[in-house]
Design an enzyme around this catalytic site. Sequence first.
Site, short mmCIF file in Angstrom:
data_model
loop_
_atom_site.label_atom_id
_atom_site.label_comp_id
_atom_site.label_asym_id
_atom_site.label_seq_id
_atom_site.Cartn_x
_atom_site.Cartn_y
_atom_site.Cartn_z
CB ALA B 59 25.93 35.68 90.06
N GLY B 112 23.80 33.65 85.64
CA GLY B 112 24.56 34.62 84.97
C GLY B 112 25.51 34.03 83.80
CD GLU B 115 21.47 37.07 83.48
OE1 GLU B 115 21.01 38.12 83.00
OE2 GLU B 115 22.12 36.79 84.52
CD GLU B 135 19.08 34.38 87.32
OE1 GLU B 135 18.34 33.32 86.68
OE2 GLU B 135 20.05 34.41 86.86
#
Lengths: 79, 257
Positions: B59, B112, B115, B135
Amino acid sequence: MKHDDTLSALIQLAAKRFGADASQLRPEDDLFERLGIDSFQAVELISDLEDKFDVELPDYELQGIKTFAALAARIDARR
Amino acid sequence: MIDWTYEAGVYELVLAAPPCNEIGTTMLAGLQRFLAQVDPDAHTLVIRSGLRQGFCAGADLRELYRGLCDIPQDQHAAQIRGFIDAIHDVMDRLDMLPLTTIGVVHGVCFGGGFELALTCDMLIAEKSARFCFPELRLGIVPGFGGIPRLRRDVGNGLIRDLLLSGRSIGAKKAHGCGLVSQIVAGGEGLAAARALAAQSAKFDPVARKAAKAFIKKLPREELAEERELFVRLAQGPALFAALKRFVESTDLRPYLP
């Protein structure tokens, strides 16, 4: 592999990957500063080291390690 | 930022947003644009990075921090939920595309970015690839659907290891545990993906789509649960403090877990 052999192989590997002269690198050098390694290159170096020395190197065990000698000792501890 | 080509049934989606394809509103919009035009008759999608640094660092923490700084604290939850809902929608649509999806991964594949890779049907990893869920360092859990997707593919022991240690694992270990389909030498990932796409092209489209729909389901309940957990944790003080540390860090290696 003895510690000195690990250290020598580590310096050779790092010099080759980052285009440095291995003969100019010393065990007590700060490898990140000496080789100008950024965060992304550091991550790739871990993979190189794991492959070369057939060990697993959890990132958290490498925190605070700055010199070639300390990194070689950490690798030896994992073998 | 995001670009793609489409030729003979194969999409090649290239992420190229320095420093390392961080996923923020711009990347999200690019992925939405791509999804809006996908030809359902295509047979393969290859997702890869055009940057040396890696596949994707996760992210966009700098954008997230700036966004939270710009609004009162009582609006943080709505802001975070809005982004998470949008990203879940994109990830779910990528996951369920009626074509064979191949992720080509090298270097950093963190948070992310990991992911995003997990939405792919198959992963081809160059030797430099490293996978990580950092995270917990931020006081949150992965929020883009990573853990429920990973649970489809590998054992719970590995997931706990990744999630609770925050450490990264290399391509070799990822291959050994079934996360990665193939390992290739550096720079060879795209060629391997194109060969796989050529193989996929040989299959009857109805059978190919049915096979994927049969074997790959969306873990809807867990995804919804994860989303709620993420939004709850993201409202705590730990995330904001961690983002501030990250943004203000002068460390050359802030990505290291």
